[in-house]
Design an enzyme around this catalytic site. Structure first.
Site, PDB file in Angstrom:
ATOM      1  N   HIS A 118       1.064  -0.827  -0.050  1.00  0.00           N
ATOM      2  CA  HIS A 118       0.121  -0.346  -0.232  1.00  0.00           C
ATOM      3  C   HIS A 118       0.818   1.026   0.126  1.00  0.00           C
ATOM      4  O   HIS A 118       0.253   2.344   0.549  1.00  0.00           O
ATOM      5  CB  HIS A 118      -0.470  -0.189   1.405  1.00  0.00           C
ATOM      6  CG  HIS A 118      -2.043  -0.693   0.954  1.00  0.00           C
ATOM      7  ND1 HIS A 118      -3.067  -1.068   2.135  1.00  0.00           N
ATOM      8  CD2 HIS A 118      -2.245  -1.457   0.459  1.00  0.00           C
ATOM      9  CE1 HIS A 118      -3.563  -2.199   1.673  1.00  0.00           C
ATOM     10  NE2 HIS A 118      -3.404  -2.545   0.034  1.00  0.00           N
ATOM     11  N   SER A 192      -3.775  -7.971  10.712  1.00  0.00           N
ATOM     12  CA  SER A 192      -5.168  -7.485   9.714  1.00  0.00           C
ATOM     13  C   SER A 192      -6.216  -8.369   9.872  1.00  0.00           C
ATOM     14  O   SER A 192      -6.563  -9.290  10.435  1.00  0.00           O
ATOM     15  CB  SER A 192      -4.167  -7.812   8.967  1.00  0.00           C
ATOM     16  OG  SER A 192      -4.745  -6.997   7.729  1.00  0.00           O
TER      17      SER A 192
HETATM   18  P1  OAD Z   1      -7.820  -3.119   9.767  1.00  0.00           P
HETATM   19  O1  OAD Z   1      -8.048  -2.005  11.061  1.00  0.00           O
HETATM   20  O2  OAD Z   1      -8.747  -3.363   9.543  1.00  0.00           O
HETATM   21  O3  OAD Z   1      -7.736  -4.564  11.071  1.00  0.00           O
HETATM   22  C1  OAD Z   1      -6.404  -4.340  12.236  1.00  0.00           C
HETATM   23  C2  OAD Z   1      -7.239  -5.830  13.351  1.00  0.00           C
HETATM   24  O4  OAD Z   1      -6.005  -5.900  14.252  1.00  0.00           O
HETATM   25  C3  OAD Z   1      -8.199  -5.813  13.887  1.00  0.00           C
HETATM   26  O5  OAD Z   1      -8.916  -6.793  13.002  1.00  0.00           O
HETATM   27  C4  OAD Z   1      -7.576  -5.864  15.355  1.00  0.00           C
HETATM   28  O6  OAD Z   1      -8.368  -6.284  16.151  1.00  0.00           O
HETATM   29  C5  OAD Z   1      -5.955  -6.529  15.463  1.00  0.00           C
HETATM   30  N1  OAD Z   1      -5.266  -5.343  16.167  1.00  0.00           N
HETATM   31  C6  OAD Z   1      -5.378  -4.717  16.901  1.00  0.00           C
HETATM   32  N2  OAD Z   1      -3.983  -4.306  17.529  1.00  0.00           N
HETATM   33  C7  OAD Z   1      -4.300  -5.071  17.770  1.00  0.00           C
HETATM   34  C8  OAD Z   1      -2.674  -5.614  18.753  1.00  0.00           C
HETATM   35  N3  OAD Z   1      -1.721  -4.840  19.669  1.00  0.00           N
HETATM   36  N4  OAD Z   1      -2.789  -7.374  18.634  1.00  0.00           N
HETATM   37  C9  OAD Z   1      -3.464  -8.084  17.746  1.00  0.00           C
HETATM   38  N5  OAD Z   1      -4.470  -7.209  17.163  1.00  0.00           N
HETATM   39  C10 OAD Z   1      -4.420  -6.153  16.478  1.00  0.00           C
HETATM   40  O7  OAD Z   1      -5.921  -2.995   9.587  1.00  0.00           O
HETATM   41  P2  OAD Z   1      -5.563  -3.230   8.911  1.00  0.00           P
HETATM   42  O8  OAD Z   1      -6.304  -5.203   8.388  1.00  0.00           O
HETATM   43  O9  OAD Z   1      -4.259  -2.986   8.355  1.00  0.00           O
HETATM   44  O10 OAD Z   1      -6.136   0.309   3.429  1.00  0.00           O
HETATM   45  O11 OAD Z   1      -6.996  -2.874   7.182  1.00  0.00           O
HETATM   46  C11 OAD Z   1      -6.415  -2.848   5.831  1.00  0.00           C
HETATM   47  C12 OAD Z   1      -6.527  -1.790   4.926  1.00  0.00           C
HETATM   48  O12 OAD Z   1      -7.670  -1.045   5.157  1.00  0.00           O
HETATM   49  C13 OAD Z   1      -5.077  -0.833   5.185  1.00  0.00           C
HETATM   50  O13 OAD Z   1      -3.435  -1.112   4.915  1.00  0.00           O
HETATM   51  C14 OAD Z   1      -5.665   0.736   4.466  1.00  0.00           C
HETATM   52  C15 OAD Z   1      -7.381   0.641   5.163  1.00  0.00           C
HETATM   53  O14 OAD Z   1      -8.312   0.760   3.949  1.00  0.00           O
HETATM   54  C16 OAD Z   1      -5.484   1.138   2.515  1.00  0.00           C
HETATM   55  O15 OAD Z   1      -5.944   2.079   2.612  1.00  0.00           O
HETATM   56  C17 OAD Z   1      -5.750   1.411   0.971  1.00  0.00           C
END
Ligand code: OAD
Ligand code: ZN
Length: 249
Positions: A118, A192
């Protein structure tokens, strides 16, 4: 226990590939997107569609660019989960690290094979000649009123070098991520929600090709039911313990 079994699977695999999301960086103080208090509770995702940028670059650079800065994290530092992933690579147990994050913290932690699907919030790119620049200098010009900022060499429109909704992923990282996924024996997902395509397809591709799936994420994901190892816990609790167990054998 579960950590020891997962560590054994990592040691036994010929090719281990990891993919991280925003959850690996929340312990560094960078918000994720979809948890409570996440970035999408403050911003409207539709404002970050490429068509919106193209229709109103001035508005993007004057009002909405803060999201990129939030997700970039300023002077945030790597946490023990980043360090553990760097340790796995240094010990020869990680072939590649695909990240959806734009914060650069995996490189700061010492990982070398980092595939940023990204983009990176530290850079901006010219929409016309594709030259990349450091975001810092451009942001200074923006604050001084140069909105939208333009390319010093061709006057083209500058855009943060990150993937907005509706944009293709950068070609080489996409290709690298896909081929790593196809060859992985063990695919490790860290922090994620696996809701954004095509990134979510990398672990699916690996699992379809027979890879063992290991997920470390506070919340359930769409692939959780297919994971042999499914840790619903904090990344900073699991990753260091996992790396330690891999190392000790
Ligand atoms: P999300 O916010 O969708 O998911 C993050 C995940 O991490 C969630 O399911 C939380 O439960 C988990 N989480 C948070 N803190 C944690 C911790 N300390 N330990 C374990 N788990 C934890 O973020 P992404 O999956 O990265 O894209 O989102 C994908 C994409 O959506 C991003 O790259 C961005 C966004 O739109 C673009 O902008 C193109
Ligand atoms: Zn240019």
């Amino acid at each position: 226990d579960e950590i020891r079994f997962a560590a054994g699977a990592i040691r036994d695999a010929d090719s281990v590939v990891a993919m991280t999301g925003a959850g690996v960086s929340t312990p560094s103080g960078i918000p994720d997107f979809r948890s409570e208090g996440g970035i999408w509770s403050e911003y409207d995702p539709m404002d970050f569609h490429i068509s919106r940028f193209e229709a109103d670059p001035e508005g993007f650079w004057s009002e909405r660019v803060e999201l990129v800065e939030d997700a970039f994290g300023g002077d945030a530092a790597p946490n023990p989960a980043h360090e553990a992933l760097a340790g796995l690579e240094a010990d020869g147990h990680l072939d590649g690290l695909i990240t959806q994050n734009i914060d650069g913290l995996h490189q700061d932690a010492g990982n070398e094979e980092v595939i940023e699907v990204h983009g990176n919030g530290q850079r901006v790119a010219c929409r016309n000649c594709t030259t990349r620049y450091e975001a810092e200098g451009v942001m200074e010009r923006v604050q001084a009123g140069a909105v939208p900022p333009r390319c010093p060499s061709c006057e083209g429109l500058l855009k943060p070098d990150v993937v907005l909704f509706g944009e293709e992923l950068p070609e080489y990282p996409l290709f690298r991520a896909q081929s790593l996924a196809e060859r992985a024996d063990l695919f490790l997902v860290v922090g994620s929600s696996l809701t954004v395509e095509p990134a979510a397809s990398f672990p699916r591709t690996a699992a379809d090709a027979g890879a063992t799936l290991c997920i470390v994420n506070l919340d359930r994901t769409d692939l959780s039911d297919r994971a042999e190892y499914d840790f619903r816990a904090d990344v900073t609790d699991i990753l260091p313990a996992l790396q330690d167990a891999v190392r000790k054998g």
